[in-house]
Design a protein around this motif. Sequence first.
Motif, PDB file in Angstrom:
ATOM      1  N   MET A   1       0.834  -1.215   0.000  1.00  0.00           N
ATOM      2  CA  MET A   1       0.000   0.000   0.000  1.00  0.00           C
ATOM      3  C   MET A   1       0.866   1.262   0.000  1.00  0.00           C
ATOM      4  N   VAL A   2       1.948   1.239   0.775  1.00  0.00           N
ATOM      5  CA  VAL A   2       2.816   2.416   0.863  1.00  0.00           C
ATOM      6  C   VAL A   2       3.498   2.675  -0.494  1.00  0.00           C
ATOM      7  N   GLY A   3       3.579   1.640  -1.334  1.00  0.00           N
ATOM      8  CA  GLY A   3       4.144   1.792  -2.679  1.00  0.00           C
ATOM      9  C   GLY A   3       3.442   2.887  -3.464  1.00  0.00           C
ATOM     10  N   GLY A   4       2.162   3.099  -3.180  1.00  0.00           N
ATOM     11  CA  GLY A   4       1.408   4.127  -3.914  1.00  0.00           C
ATOM     12  C   GLY A   4       1.566   5.520  -3.316  1.00  0.00           C
ATOM     13  N   PHE A   5       2.190   5.637  -2.150  1.00  0.00           N
ATOM     14  CA  PHE A   5       2.258   6.949  -1.480  1.00  0.00           C
ATOM     15  C   PHE A   5       2.974   8.016  -2.311  1.00  0.00           C
ATOM     16  N   PRO A   6       4.174   7.717  -2.859  1.00  0.00           N
ATOM     17  CA  PRO A   6       4.877   8.797  -3.554  1.00  0.00           C
ATOM     18  C   PRO A   6       4.457   8.963  -5.018  1.00  0.00           C
ATOM     19  N   VAL A   7       3.370   8.321  -5.415  1.00  0.00           N
ATOM     20  CA  VAL A   7       2.956   8.404  -6.821  1.00  0.00           C
ATOM     21  C   VAL A   7       2.075   9.629  -7.008  1.00  0.00           C
ATOM     22  N   MET A   8       2.531  10.559  -7.851  1.00  0.00           N
ATOM     23  CA  MET A   8       1.717  11.761  -8.111  1.00  0.00           C
ATOM     24  C   MET A   8       0.723  11.469  -9.213  1.00  0.00           C
ATOM     25  N   ARG A   9      -0.483  11.956  -9.043  1.00  0.00           N
ATOM     26  CA  ARG A   9      -1.480  11.831 -10.120  1.00  0.00           C
ATOM     27  C   ARG A   9      -1.440  13.161 -10.849  1.00  0.00           C
ATOM     28  N   SER A  10      -0.842  13.143 -12.052  1.00  0.00           N
ATOM     29  CA  SER A  10      -0.583  14.435 -12.676  1.00  0.00           C
ATOM     30  C   SER A  10      -1.882  15.136 -13.069  1.00  0.00           C
ATOM     31  N   GLY A  11      -1.930  16.407 -12.789  1.00  0.00           N
ATOM     32  CA  GLY A  11      -3.079  17.229 -13.134  1.00  0.00           C
ATOM     33  C   GLY A  11      -2.595  18.465 -13.874  1.00  0.00           C
ATOM     34  N   THR A  12      -3.475  19.105 -14.610  1.00  0.00           N
ATOM     35  CA  THR A  12      -3.100  20.265 -15.420  1.00  0.00           C
ATOM     36  C   THR A  12      -4.098  21.393 -15.183  1.00  0.00           C
ATOM     37  N   VAL A  13      -3.597  22.601 -15.256  1.00  0.00           N
ATOM     38  CA  VAL A  13      -4.478  23.765 -15.121  1.00  0.00           C
ATOM     39  C   VAL A  13      -4.412  24.575 -16.415  1.00  0.00           C
ATOM     40  N   ALA A  14      -5.574  24.820 -17.020  1.00  0.00           N
ATOM     41  CA  ALA A  14      -5.625  25.676 -18.217  1.00  0.00           C
ATOM     42  C   ALA A  14      -6.101  27.062 -17.771  1.00  0.00           C
ATOM     43  N   ILE A  15      -5.225  28.060 -17.946  1.00  0.00           N
ATOM     44  CA  ILE A  15      -5.578  29.420 -17.509  1.00  0.00           C
ATOM     45  C   ILE A  15      -5.982  30.229 -18.740  1.00  0.00           C
TER      46      ILE A  15
END
Length: 400
Positions: A249-263
């Motif tokens: 379970m801790v294997g998923g801790f440092p995984v970023m779910r990339s998100g984007t912002v359109a301004i």
Amino acid sequence: MNKGIEIARGKTKILYEHPGQPEMLVVKQTDRLSAGDGARRSEIAGKGRLAAQTTSRVFRLLNLCGLPTHFVNGGEDDDDNEMLVRRCNMIPLEVVVRGVVAGSLARRNPGLQRGGLLIPRMIEFFVKDDANHDPQIAPDAIVSQGIASAAEVSAMSEMARLAFEILAHAWRRRDVLLVDSKVEFGRIASGDGKGSLVLADVIDNDAWRIWPQGREDRMLDKQVYRNLETVDEEALARVKSAYEQVAEMVGGFPVMRSGTVAIFGGDGDQSERVERIAQALGQYGLPAIRHVASASKTPGYVLQLAQQHDATFPRLLYVAASAGDAALHAMLSSATTNPVLNGDGDADEAALQCAKIFALEDTVLFGRTLLVQTNARSAVLHADAALNVPLPMPLNSQTA
Ligand code: 5GP
């Protein structure tokens, strides 16, 4: 991992020098497990690998959030249970953060409701001294005994609390309650940042209590081992299985779910405002797509961009920085199923709102947001303290 001579050995880990790099050490986690200040000792084949994986994944997460730790790299399958860390002079304290009444707190305070939530979190210090069962120590005594300065005590409390909140968020997302945790600190021994305080030692399944679905009877941490009535092969296999589940379970801790912002900057060339928001997003590591478009002059372009971005990015937020042109915000909002935020106010505030939305599903962004807010809070407190510097004592009271 390339290592030099052994320099120290604890109950569950061994420290080595790192050849050619005196400011680094190699930490190896072993298969040993102990409880009751070493009174109970066992070995579980493969426990060192699980502990190294857990520790390195936890430290990776904390580093990504911006908390200073001694961790550099390693700890994964090919690393032979070893990780590379900055060499520190360890402060001989265990810093415990509690979010739920359990363990020694419940034992010491029978009047407290076991399992009750602790808000604010409780911070306790214990001196590392197995022979005397790690006695508790008051913050004042830490300073008066010269173990750490007052500033270090308050920095340790704050960093331990932040680490706890970040880990609690990571566990909450997996429907697991972080009950309490123990961390240790060191001062960087040499090189960059010499003398500065960092989270050090190891943070593995021995150093916290975790209750899946908030249920103590489903615990997965070392308490399973502490509670064993008989330590036999079958019991140790159950302990190992809990440690395996945790490392996974801790294997998923440092995984970023990339998100984007359109301004989207509005009419009247809002490109400067767009840039300011993009820059503010940078402090959270959030990538930005920048546009200037107008609901009245280029409506087709606004709609086309929104459709294109919606079809391209999996996790997308819009910020409409339209300088009062409500039509741009309204047009974007009806064109997309993604959230559209108002970027007309303070750029930092717009970026903070974006980070908070992503933080709902991303512990790295949660941690970064928490650190930005904590720093902003401490800037206000410092400014206030500077205005309230104690006045010099009047001369007549000094001579009285
Ligand atoms: P308690 O004071 O309730 O026994 O422990 C509080 C928290 O600190 C628990 O999460 C426990 O696992 C952790 N903790 C306390 N002492 C030690 C220790 O000597 N080593 C490790 N790894 N964790 C400890």
